[in-house]
Design an enzyme around this catalytic site. Sequence first.
Site: not given
Length: 344
Positions: A163, A237, A333
């Site tokens: 990520r 998320s 995130e």
Amino acid sequence: MIQNDVNLQPFNTLAVPAKARFYAAVTDREQLPLLLAFARENNLPLLPLGGGSNVVLANDFPGLVLHMQLQGKTLVREDRSHYWLQVAAGENWHELVQYCLDARYWGLENLSLIPGSVGAAPIQNIGAYGVELKDVFAELEAVDVRTGECRVFDHGACRFGYRDSFFKREGRDRYLILSVTLRLARQPHVKVTYPALREALATVPVDQLTPRLVSDAVCRVRRSKLPDPAEVPNVGSFFKNPLVALDQFLSLQVQHPGMVSFPADARSVKLAAGWLIERAGWKGVRRGPVAVHHQQALVLTNAGHASGQEVLALAKEIHRSVADEYGVELEIEPRVYGQGEEIQ
Ligand code: FAD
Ligand code: NAP
């Protein structure tokens, strides 16, 4: 072409209110020299925006929002095993996945139903169900916002991680991605290693699995677990799964038997952030209009009138609580713009 004081609430999937001081929809590359010059001359920060599904707008944005809406797909090359498809940044990611399935260009099926644009996909190396963008990535074109020059980034230059990429680190705020070229297979190689995906396909004999079946199963599982941002505003998320050193993991495992974990590399282990948050007691917790989703503790939702600050206030409480309970620092995130960036 440039508008003032534009409300960004319809353009971010968390649906928080925030105004852009200046805003332009970018539908043609030819617009960019003027827009970048305007930002440079007026010393304005830039915010390239795609689908707004991975941003938290904590305040009004004092600069120029470039809403990337460039369209187009071109088959630029093919050989006996692969196709190279160049896709403009403003194309919708999930529509691209469906287009590729129809065209029999394989490799994107596990990444079905991820919201957002193609241009944002390399920023965090989008991933789901055991596949990441890096697995199909060939190169991208980007403009250096300081010089206006166009540059091609190959796989290595993007420095993809979990990520993560160059564009979240050294290249942050420096490049505007114009197109992404994907290298897609002529022969299908289905990957169903994730338990939820395997279960969803349990009745299909392995030799009858197809990319289309995998894509349909991914969509089914996602729809059953995740709130649709069009109905319940969210950014997916909210925290990344933390990677911890092996020795830290071993002592955590002694204190918390049953802790969900996955091997990351030889020296680190990936913990499931959702598990940590749920076990710390946050699932379903509500603070005014902001809530921790009742089915998936990694997702924070906005009941409709929350501000970015309110969302971040709950995220900070969760961050502190998980750090106290497990000694693990969660990292947000989505990209936070404005006050609140410091806990990213
Ligand atoms: P935006 O939110 O518009 O932008 C995100 C960041 O990228 C910003 O910093 C922005 O400035 C920058 N950016 C956007 N476009 C460009 C460009 N052309 N050039 C330079 N910078 C740019 N992510 C996953 O990895 N896996 C998942 O499975 C997943 N599931 C999700 C499920 C839901 C319900 C939601 C709401 C989100 C999910 N996400 C997932 C997160 C998100 O969808 C992805 O990160 C997606 O790539 C963001 O695309 P976007 O166009 O909406 O980006
Ligand atoms: P899940 O299947 O319930 O799994 C929970 C977590 O365990 C995931 O975060 C996943 O890590 C990890 N995991 C499960 N099986 C694994 C395996 N075999 N090997 C390594 N890691 C494994 O997850 P979910 O919440 O329903 O999401 C399904 C997939 O969609 C996941 O890949 C998730 O990342 C992705 N997703 C991402 C977002 C986002 O905004 N980033 C939102 C929704 C869903 P990974 O997350 O590393 O895969």
